[in-house]
Design a protein around this motif. Structure first.
Motif, short mmCIF file in Angstrom:
data_model
loop_
_atom_site.label_atom_id
_atom_site.label_comp_id
_atom_site.label_asym_id
_atom_site.label_seq_id
_atom_site.Cartn_x
_atom_site.Cartn_y
_atom_site.Cartn_z
N PRO A 273 12.54 92.68 23.55
CA PRO A 273 12.15 92.65 21.75
C PRO A 273 11.77 94.03 21.16
CG PRO A 273 9.91 93.16 23.56
CD PRO A 273 11.16 92.60 23.70
N ALA A 274 12.87 93.54 19.84
CA ALA A 274 12.93 94.42 19.42
C ALA A 274 12.23 95.48 19.17
CB ALA A 274 14.04 94.22 17.73
N ASP A 275 11.92 96.42 19.07
CA ASP A 275 11.07 98.07 18.57
C ASP A 275 10.88 99.04 17.15
OD1 ASP A 275 12.43 99.78 19.20
OD2 ASP A 275 10.96 99.82 21.33
N SER A 276 10.36 99.10 16.92
CA SER A 276 10.40 99.66 15.25
C SER A 276 11.35 100.76 15.93
CB SER A 276 9.01 100.56 14.72
OG SER A 276 8.61 101.56 16.09
N ALA A 277 11.66 101.63 16.99
CA ALA A 277 12.76 102.69 17.27
C ALA A 277 13.82 102.08 17.32
CB ALA A 277 11.80 103.10 18.36
N GLU A 278 13.90 100.71 17.74
CA GLU A 278 15.71 100.42 18.13
C GLU A 278 15.86 99.84 16.42
OE1 GLU A 278 15.78 98.25 22.13
OE2 GLU A 278 14.53 97.14 20.64
N LEU A 279 14.90 98.95 15.59
CA LEU A 279 15.06 98.48 14.45
C LEU A 279 15.70 99.93 13.85
CD1 LEU A 279 13.00 96.03 14.25
CD2 LEU A 279 14.35 95.61 14.45
N ALA A 280 15.06 101.05 13.57
CA ALA A 280 15.37 102.10 13.07
C ALA A 280 16.88 103.00 13.12
CB ALA A 280 14.82 103.58 13.49
N GLN A 281 17.78 102.51 14.33
CA GLN A 281 19.21 103.14 14.91
C GLN A 281 19.46 102.45 14.26
OE1 GLN A 281 20.35 106.09 16.61
NE2 GLN A 281 21.71 104.99 16.24
N GLN A 282 19.27 100.84 14.72
CA GLN A 282 20.13 99.65 14.07
C GLN A 282 20.43 99.67 12.59
OE1 GLN A 282 19.02 96.02 13.10
NE2 GLN A 282 20.62 95.32 14.44
N GLU A 283 19.77 100.40 11.44
CA GLU A 283 19.79 100.70 10.47
C GLU A 283 20.27 101.33 9.91
OE1 GLU A 283 16.10 102.24 5.98
OE2 GLU A 283 15.79 102.47 8.27
N ALA A 284 20.99 103.30 10.96
CA ALA A 284 21.41 104.20 11.34
C ALA A 284 22.71 103.38 11.25
CB ALA A 284 21.25 105.26 11.96
N ASP A 285 22.77 102.73 12.01
CA ASP A 285 24.07 102.28 13.00
C ASP A 285 25.05 101.46 11.57
OD1 ASP A 285 23.82 103.78 15.20
OD2 ASP A 285 23.68 101.62 16.50
N PHE A 286 24.32 100.26 10.52
CA PHE A 286 25.00 99.74 9.76
C PHE A 286 25.19 100.33 8.90
CE2 PHE A 286 23.36 96.12 11.36
CZ PHE A 286 24.32 94.88 11.69
N LYS A 287 24.51 101.91 8.41
CA LYS A 287 24.88 102.63 7.44
C LYS A 287 25.64 102.92 7.48
CE LYS A 287 22.75 106.33 4.97
NZ LYS A 287 21.78 107.61 4.80
N SER A 288 25.53 103.96 9.38
CA SER A 288 27.62 104.64 9.11
C SER A 288 28.50 103.74 9.10
CB SER A 288 26.86 105.33 10.55
OG SER A 288 28.56 105.61 11.42
N VAL A 289 28.35 102.32 9.59
CA VAL A 289 29.63 102.16 9.52
C VAL A 289 29.75 101.54 8.63
CG1 VAL A 289 30.77 99.68 9.94
CG2 VAL A 289 29.66 100.20 11.70
N VAL A 290 28.52 101.13 7.45
CA VAL A 290 29.43 100.36 5.92
C VAL A 290 29.94 102.07 5.18
CG1 VAL A 290 28.79 99.69 3.87
CG2 VAL A 290 27.80 98.92 5.37
N ALA A 291 29.58 103.36 5.14
CA ALA A 291 29.66 104.80 4.83
C ALA A 291 30.81 104.82 4.93
CB ALA A 291 28.88 105.48 5.74
N ALA A 292 31.36 104.60 6.25
CA ALA A 292 32.66 104.53 7.14
C ALA A 292 34.15 103.61 5.51
CB ALA A 292 33.05 104.74 8.08
N CYS A 293 33.45 102.91 5.65
CA CYS A 293 34.23 101.96 5.10
C CYS A 293 34.30 102.37 3.35
CB CYS A 293 33.83 100.29 5.13
SG CYS A 293 35.15 99.54 3.88
N ALA A 294 33.08 102.88 3.12
CA ALA A 294 33.10 103.13 1.31
C ALA A 294 33.92 104.39 1.43
CB ALA A 294 31.61 103.40 1.19
N ALA A 295 34.15 105.11 1.90
CA ALA A 295 34.88 106.70 1.81
C ALA A 295 36.25 106.83 2.43
CB ALA A 295 34.52 107.25 3.33
N VAL A 296 36.87 105.26 2.78
CA VAL A 296 38.31 104.78 2.49
C VAL A 296 38.57 104.01 1.29
CG1 VAL A 296 40.02 104.23 4.08
CG2 VAL A 296 38.74 105.15 5.34
N ALA A 297 39.87 104.25 0.82
CA ALA A 297 39.89 103.38 -0.63
C ALA A 297 40.39 102.43 -0.22
CB ALA A 297 41.08 103.74 -1.52
N ARG A 298 41.40 102.09 0.92
CA ARG A 298 42.18 100.70 1.51
C ARG A 298 40.81 100.33 2.49
NH1 ARG A 298 48.01 100.65 0.30
NH2 ARG A 298 47.45 98.12 1.09
N CYS A 299 40.27 100.38 2.80
CA CYS A 299 38.65 99.76 3.45
C CYS A 299 38.47 98.36 2.67
CB CYS A 299 37.81 100.27 3.92
SG CYS A 299 36.82 99.87 5.25
#
Length: 451
Positions: A273-299
């Motif tokens: 089962p997911a715990d609060s630490a895993e959900l916090a890491q997942q938040e960071a992972d989603f943020k990292s991926v979307v931010a990488a796309c946001a940083a490149v004009a052709r993404c």
């Protein structure tokens, strides 16, 4: 980015999925005030989700239409779905998804035309010459792309052509036609709809590695040959805490070839089962991926592979893993949702604090005159000895029957109190009640308060 991919609905629409009663007072657990699709539009991006056509109603449909500016059919456009028997076509779900997208000013990402998996038995079990196989593939592309000409923003034309070491995958197409099948498929798709953007899509190509380099070299070669190739899809089925450090670098190197890049199937799975630490890491992972796309004009696009854990492929494919999407099974935004919002420049409302009991309203089924709904009351870090849930209907809905609760309705106002046997909700536990109701025209999800 072509104009067909930039038609985004203006305005704001707030989504309230659940409202909670907290140990230290009453607060609200809801999505950010600005929908994700509008945050993405402000960054010049499209935010999509894979969908199941039969679920595009009630809460599922409301979130899909409100929060996302594009939809991808999860299975409805794959060959086994559209032509289960040779010459016999079934477009019902695919048409439903396209119609939903048009009604909600969304793009559609066609998925997928050429793949080694989910092909009909008549095709995979047949014995074909190279000429016959080529004719079958061209006919399939002509038929499907032609049917939706002008209504599909982008197609994942060729899906998963490579092995992990960068060699070509042994498939019906590669073995029967040679690697030239990729250029042929792109050429045929372009002829069938010259305005659709055409992609090659694969997994484990998010970072710089042997597989992504093989894809890079293929795209470079296709561009040099004049083959119509508009973009590269990085699926991004990720494991918790394992976002490649070279993701943005990889996106940029593809963009430098003169093609667009899309994150096409984003989810981040974790051990259950997911715990609060895993959900916090997942938040960071989603943020990292979307931010990488946001940083490149052709993404240009980020698509999550299903927005709710109740519609995720992960538990059925990776036993013991799940919770891979931005919303939980009760359609409540998880920390990952807020990670996406923050990466797109939004702030919004943070998730409910520890010590909360929440109520989540969902529509579980719907027909032409009525629907069945469910409300789940859940507690984490708090508990209840009794409860009452209230909401106001906004489109004339009327409750006709309820179970596991006593419900009354006066005009548009509904109040449901616990039955004698289910008033207690322990810390970490939940109870549900259900109801049948009538509707006509629309069935928007109401804001729910728990008292």
């Amino acid at each position: 980015m072509r104009s067909s991919r930039t038609s985004l609905r203006a305005g704001l629409a707030a989504l309230v999925a659940a409202v909670g009663l907290f140990a230290a007072g009453t607060g609200t657990a809801r999505a950010a005030d600005t929908p994700l699709r509008d945050l993405a539009a402000a960054k010049g991006k499209v935010l999509g989700t894979a969908v199941t056509g039969s679920k595009l109603t009630g809460t599922y449909g409301d979130i899909t239409g409100t929060q996302f500016s594009a939809v991808t059919p999860g299975n409805a456009m794959k060959w086994e779905s559209v032509e289960p028997a040779r010459g016999s076509f079934n477009w019902t779900e695919a048409d439903q998804i396209v119609a939903f997208a048009q009604a909600h000013d969304q793009q559609v990402r066609g998925h997928t035309l050429v793949w080694h998996s989910q092909n009909p038995g008549w095709l995979t079990d047949g014995s074909w010459t190279s000429a016959q196989l080529s004719d079958l593939l061209r006919s399939h592309i002509d038929t499907e792309v032609g049917r939706y000409k002008g209504r599909i923003a982008a197609w994942d034309v060729v899906n998963e052509p490579f092995n992990e070491d960068g060699t070509y995958r042994s498939t019906l197409w590669h073995d029967g036609l040679g690697p030239g099948y990729i250029a042929d498929a792109l050429t045929w798709a372009h002829a069938a709809d010259p305005d659709a953007d055409l992609y090659i899509n694969d997994y484990n190509v998010e970072g710089v590695n042997a597989k992504s380099t093989a894809l890079y070299n293929l795209v470079k070669s296709l561009k040099q040959q004049g083959v119509p190739i508009d973009g590269v899809g990085l699926q991004a089925h990720l494991i918790l805490g394992q976002v490649p450090s070279t993701l943005q670098q990889n996106i940029q190197r593809f963009a430098d070839l003169g093609v667009d890049v899309a994150i096409t199937e984003l989810d981040v799975r974790m051990q259950l089962p997911a715990d609060s630490a895993e959900l916090a890491q997942q938040e960071a992972d989603f943020k990292s991926v979307v931010a990488a796309c946001a940083a490149v004009a052709r993404c240009v696009n980020v698509t999550v592979w299903g927005f709710t854990d109740s519609d995720s492929w992960v538990p059925g494919t990776f036993p013991g893993y799940g919770a891979a999407t931005p919303y939980d099974e009760d359609y409540r935004p998880k920390p990952a949702y807020y990670g996406i919002a923050e990466a797109l420049g939004g702030g919004g409302t943070t998730p409910p604090p520890t010590g909360a009991c929440t109520a989540a309203y969902t529509v579980t089924s719907q027909w032409n005159t009525g629907f069945t709904g469910q409300v789940r009351i859940s507690c984490s870090g708090a508990s209840l000895s009794s409860w009452k849930v209230n909401w106001t209907y906004g489109a004339g809905q009327r409750i006709t029957q309820a179970w596991n609760a006593t419900c009354t309705q006066s005009g548009t106002a509904v109040s449901c109190a616990n039955a004698s046997y289910n008033g207690s909700v322990p810390d970490g536990g939940s109870v549900t009640f259900g109801f049948n109701a009538s509707w006509s025209g629309t069935n928007p999800v109401p804001a729910v308060t728990l008292g």
